[in-house]
Design a protein around this motif. Sequence first.
Motif, PDB file in Angstrom:
ATOM      1  N   UNK A 126     -57.556 -54.905 -69.964  1.00 38.91           N
ATOM      2  CA  UNK A 126     -58.028 -53.675 -70.602  1.00 38.91           C
ATOM      3  C   UNK A 126     -58.066 -52.556 -69.557  1.00 38.91           C
ATOM      4  N   UNK A 127     -57.339 -51.450 -69.760  1.00 41.65           N
ATOM      5  CA  UNK A 127     -57.294 -50.372 -68.747  1.00 41.65           C
ATOM      6  C   UNK A 127     -58.629 -49.665 -68.555  1.00 41.65           C
ATOM      7  N   UNK A 128     -59.547 -49.818 -69.520  1.00 43.30           N
ATOM      8  CA  UNK A 128     -60.865 -49.182 -69.363  1.00 43.30           C
ATOM      9  C   UNK A 128     -61.852 -50.081 -68.623  1.00 43.30           C
ATOM     10  N   UNK A 129     -61.450 -51.301 -68.344  1.00 45.23           N
ATOM     11  CA  UNK A 129     -62.334 -52.259 -67.666  1.00 45.23           C
ATOM     12  C   UNK A 129     -61.983 -52.294 -66.185  1.00 45.23           C
ATOM     13  N   UNK A 130     -62.980 -52.021 -65.329  1.00 43.93           N
ATOM     14  CA  UNK A 130     -62.720 -51.892 -63.900  1.00 43.93           C
ATOM     15  C   UNK A 130     -63.639 -52.830 -63.110  1.00 43.93           C
ATOM     16  N   UNK A 131     -63.266 -54.101 -63.014  1.00 42.31           N
ATOM     17  CA  UNK A 131     -64.112 -55.053 -62.287  1.00 42.31           C
ATOM     18  C   UNK A 131     -63.641 -55.372 -60.865  1.00 42.31           C
ATOM     19  N   UNK A 132     -62.497 -54.825 -60.444  1.00 41.47           N
ATOM     20  CA  UNK A 132     -61.861 -55.289 -59.219  1.00 41.47           C
ATOM     21  C   UNK A 132     -62.200 -54.429 -58.011  1.00 41.47           C
ATOM     22  N   UNK A 133     -62.361 -55.091 -56.876  1.00 38.73           N
ATOM     23  CA  UNK A 133     -62.479 -54.434 -55.576  1.00 38.73           C
ATOM     24  C   UNK A 133     -61.205 -54.719 -54.787  1.00 38.73           C
ATOM     25  N   UNK A 134     -60.740 -53.745 -54.022  1.00 34.91           N
ATOM     26  CA  UNK A 134     -59.459 -53.859 -53.338  1.00 34.91           C
ATOM     27  C   UNK A 134     -59.637 -53.867 -51.818  1.00 34.91           C
ATOM     28  N   UNK A 135     -58.847 -54.696 -51.180  1.00 40.05           N
ATOM     29  CA  UNK A 135     -58.808 -54.776 -49.715  1.00 40.05           C
ATOM     30  C   UNK A 135     -57.349 -54.731 -49.301  1.00 40.05           C
ATOM     31  N   UNK A 136     -57.054 -53.906 -48.305  1.00 38.70           N
ATOM     32  CA  UNK A 136     -55.657 -53.704 -47.903  1.00 38.70           C
ATOM     33  C   UNK A 136     -55.445 -54.106 -46.455  1.00 38.70           C
ATOM     34  N   UNK A 137     -54.214 -54.553 -46.185  1.00 38.30           N
ATOM     35  CA  UNK A 137     -53.747 -54.641 -44.802  1.00 38.30           C
ATOM     36  C   UNK A 137     -52.796 -53.484 -44.604  1.00 38.30           C
ATOM     37  N   UNK A 138     -53.187 -52.551 -43.756  1.00 35.40           N
ATOM     38  CA  UNK A 138     -52.406 -51.330 -43.551  1.00 35.40           C
ATOM     39  C   UNK A 138     -51.080 -51.628 -42.859  1.00 35.40           C
ATOM     40  N   UNK A 139     -50.143 -50.700 -43.029  1.00 43.11           N
ATOM     41  CA  UNK A 139     -48.871 -50.822 -42.336  1.00 43.11           C
ATOM     42  C   UNK A 139     -49.091 -50.869 -40.828  1.00 43.11           C
ATOM     43  N   UNK A 140     -48.201 -51.539 -40.151  1.00 42.69           N
ATOM     44  CA  UNK A 140     -48.325 -51.696 -38.701  1.00 42.69           C
ATOM     45  C   UNK A 140     -48.418 -50.337 -38.016  1.00 42.69           C
ATOM     46  N   UNK A 141     -49.437 -50.212 -37.156  1.00 46.17           N
ATOM     47  CA  UNK A 141     -49.632 -48.976 -36.413  1.00 46.17           C
ATOM     48  C   UNK A 141     -50.553 -47.982 -37.090  1.00 46.17           C
ATOM     49  N   UNK A 142     -50.933 -48.230 -38.366  1.00 44.31           N
ATOM     50  CA  UNK A 142     -51.820 -47.312 -39.089  1.00 44.31           C
ATOM     51  C   UNK A 142     -53.271 -47.742 -38.919  1.00 44.31           C
ATOM     52  N   UNK A 143     -54.144 -46.782 -38.708  1.00 44.15           N
ATOM     53  CA  UNK A 143     -55.577 -47.012 -38.742  1.00 44.15           C
ATOM     54  C   UNK A 143     -56.130 -46.382 -40.005  1.00 44.15           C
ATOM     55  N   UNK A 144     -57.410 -46.659 -40.287  1.00 40.33           N
ATOM     56  CA  UNK A 144     -58.022 -46.069 -41.477  1.00 40.33           C
ATOM     57  C   UNK A 144     -57.974 -44.551 -41.422  1.00 40.33           C
ATOM     58  N   UNK A 145     -58.202 -43.974 -40.229  1.00 38.38           N
ATOM     59  CA  UNK A 145     -58.170 -42.511 -40.101  1.00 38.38           C
ATOM     60  C   UNK A 145     -56.758 -41.976 -40.281  1.00 38.38           C
ATOM     61  N   UNK A 146     -55.781 -42.681 -39.681  1.00 38.31           N
ATOM     62  CA  UNK A 146     -54.397 -42.210 -39.791  1.00 38.31           C
ATOM     63  C   UNK A 146     -53.864 -42.370 -41.214  1.00 38.31           C
ATOM     64  N   UNK A 147     -54.462 -43.299 -41.976  1.00 42.80           N
ATOM     65  CA  UNK A 147     -53.995 -43.527 -43.339  1.00 42.80           C
ATOM     66  C   UNK A 147     -54.531 -42.484 -44.317  1.00 42.80           C
ATOM     67  N   UNK A 148     -55.545 -41.713 -43.909  1.00 42.42           N
ATOM     68  CA  UNK A 148     -56.182 -40.766 -44.829  1.00 42.42           C
ATOM     69  C   UNK A 148     -55.199 -39.744 -45.408  1.00 42.42           C
ATOM     70  N   UNK A 149     -54.352 -39.073 -44.605  1.00 42.60           N
ATOM     71  CA  UNK A 149     -53.407 -38.110 -45.199  1.00 42.60           C
ATOM     72  C   UNK A 149     -52.418 -38.776 -46.161  1.00 42.60           C
ATOM     73  N   UNK A 150     -51.984 -39.998 -45.825  1.00 45.25           N
ATOM     74  CA  UNK A 150     -51.061 -40.705 -46.698  1.00 45.25           C
ATOM     75  C   UNK A 150     -51.722 -41.073 -48.027  1.00 45.25           C
ATOM     76  N   UNK A 151     -53.030 -41.404 -47.953  1.00 47.62           N
ATOM     77  CA  UNK A 151     -53.752 -41.767 -49.177  1.00 47.62           C
ATOM     78  C   UNK A 151     -53.919 -40.569 -50.105  1.00 47.62           C
ATOM     79  N   UNK A 152     -53.915 -39.366 -49.556  1.00 44.62           N
ATOM     80  CA  UNK A 152     -53.994 -38.184 -50.424  1.00 44.62           C
ATOM     81  C   UNK A 152     -52.792 -38.120 -51.354  1.00 44.62           C
ATOM     82  N   UNK A 153     -51.620 -38.424 -50.820  1.00 37.34           N
ATOM     83  CA  UNK A 153     -50.415 -38.441 -51.654  1.00 37.34           C
ATOM     84  C   UNK A 153     -50.491 -39.559 -52.683  1.00 37.34           C
TER      85      UNK A 153
END
Length: 839
Positions: free
Chosen positions: A224-251
């Motif tokens: 169901x697209x209205x049901x949101x029970x999931x939490x997400x965890x990512x392994x970033x691309x090699x060389x990316x940090x959480x701070x460096x990923x911020x501009x990419x996440x905007x897109x």
Amino acid sequence: MQTLIHDVRYGCRVLLKTPGFTAVAVLVLALGIGANTAMFSIVNAMLLQSIPSDRPDIVGIYTRDVTKPDSYRAFSWADYQRLRESREVFDSLLAHTMTMVGTTEGEATRRSFASIVSSNYFSTLGVRLAAGREFSADEERPGYDAAVVIVGHQYARKAGVSGPEVIGRTLRINGRDYTVVGVAPEGFTGTMALIAPEFWLPLSAYSDVSDDIFQENGRKALSDPTHRPLMLVARLRQGLSARAAAPLLESVSTQFQRADPVENKNQALQAERLSRSSVSTAPHDDAPMAAVFGLLMGMSGLVLVIACLNLANMLLARGTSRRREIAVRLALGGGRWRIVRQLLTESLLIALLGGAAGLLLAFAGTRLLTASLEAVLPMVVAFDSRPDLNVLVVTTLFCAVSTIVAGLAPAWKVTKPDVVPDLKEQPRDIAGGRRFSMRNLLVVGQIALSLALLTAAGLFMRGAVRASIADPGFTLEGGLIANVSPSLSGYDDVRGRAAFRRMMDRVRALPGVESASLASIVPFGEFREGRHVQKPGLPPAAPGQREPGINPTSTIVGADYFETLRLPVLRGRGFTPAEETSDSGARVAILDEPAARQLFGNEEAIGRRAQIGGSDSPTKYEAEIVGVVAGVRDDIFAKVATPHVYLPFGQNYRGGMNLHLRLARTTPAAEAAMLATLRDAIRSTDEQVAILGMKSLRQHRDGSIMLWAVNSGARLFFVFGFVALLLAVIGVYGVKSYVVSRRTREIGIRMALGATHGDVVRLVLREGLMLTFGGVGIGLLLAGLVAKALSGMLYEVSALDPTVFLLAPTVLTLAALGASYVPARRATHVAPVTALRAE
């Protein structure tokens, strides 16, 4: 190296010649090092031990409504499918959610903590299974109907078999058989530290195993697209940090919104480091937990300082008795630093022995703490009491610090190059004659630090006593609860409603039952539900503003609930039997007084309408307020009654509920007998319904995690305070015994000139009292500072509680006087003639 070996051999011979001194010295340091090692072991498990989410490229992915502060939410299956394709940011993206499942073993069903995960869960975290395989891509797909499970290492250990032998076994979970296909590695706890799921299930099992309590907006399919029970965890691309990923996440956020403009309106994605202490839809850091543990390490550090001061005093006294030996070595040309090194080697041997004994004490203490935590949590506590490399290194550091703090000053003092008086066996000073001698100052320091810890222990113990008698707002005596869950036996809503109806009819007819009802949650339990409530017809909140209304605790209850808990209905009425059993009829709700006051102010709530659910909730509805009841406290940390909204069971079915009983006779024997009768009554109505627990309301409250935290804090600080008091007593006793032994001749002269036994006792006690009062005076200032630092951790006790600040100095003073009295009495038994001949 040869010289070091010689020092060690000589030190061992010296310590073996004085086994009494060695045993006491080792015990003193074992208490100090053991307390610190035990505390560090917990800090190590919670903050330092490596877990998969510690990797810099592992981050949590969160989504927030940019128009509302702190409005984080979870993700839907469709969201997850879209985002996992964002290869410009993520190498891999996993989805997971948590649930409580019923595991049937024989005829008993117990509640277990499980995680529902995507097929790439373990690979994304960089974890290889100990045996078996991970879930396949098909097994994560909603509707696939995969009855497979991966078990934790603890399960295999409890089963008494190796990991590979578990593969292929069948587990009965929520009334259905699941085949074990994998075993997690030992020590794996997922994305949290210390607390681990017992089972991992594929996302396709979501509909079968998801718990109602985690589905605030009602039971829905994962797809169901209205049901949101999931939490997400990512392994970033090699060389990316959480701070460096911020501009990419905007897109990615822009694409995320365009893919579903309605559901994802104003949603922005962000990547943050995962918390080691919680699993949440919003980012958290571990700074508050680190601050608490830092404070506790500071308190245990005081115990080690006291132990070092005590040992320093013992070494100083022992060094004084060895002055002739040291003087001879100096006179024969021995270097001062050479002798100091020898004395420090002896101190190091004592410290190492104390460290080894401290490790054993820490191992036993942490095992006891873990066992007490497991007793109140329906989860696996993945804590290995055996010391790892971090603990061994820090314990060795404690030993080194103890050697320097306790051994250096005495060694330096007793090796002064003035050898003539020592060669003639003439003391340089009359022990005790100098009011500000090093020994006296060390004792004053011990007493001061001991009072600080004793005061902290008193504050926590006083808080524990207040917590044990805290008024929850309802009557505990005569109340029983049974946690039953037809859903964990595989019942759908229709069968579950019928099972509850039969159960309640049977239970209410039992002799000795005054009333009975149902409730989705019980105050002081592990879980709490919230439901947004507001006046209907209000305009949506402006951007950046919070939604109007309140967020009270939500409880689904049956008829007679308030009578069963003896919770007064102040105005209006409770729910009717029809509202307990039927999902038809007008929507109704009951507020408690705090909720009614916050929502309607001084206006009458009865007859008014309230919107249950926030403006963006797909299941929001309006309900008539039919009653207002007295407030209750959900947990012992709530200083006042908190807002509650009560909803009828018939209109808000739950597959797992708590049966409440109120007995006509309130005695422990009657409660025990009724629990056995209640189990038989439930079984007689339906043998398949899972019974997860039965206890009295008082047992439930006393076994709550909140009360455990208060009591554990009290026990911990009691140990700190008791050890500090014991070390202070040993310190006072040691100094006064030494003073009496050094003043034997003086005491003999006094008695020969007519001094009575009472005069000698008063002389020694007066000097002990001066040391004690000096230490108490300084200790009160330290105690005030410590109490202020601990004020945020105290339960309903003032940081400057007058009872504690009066009692703690009194106990310490009496203990110190007792420690002084023993050598004082011994001094009165010295014969004057023998004393006059003493050197």
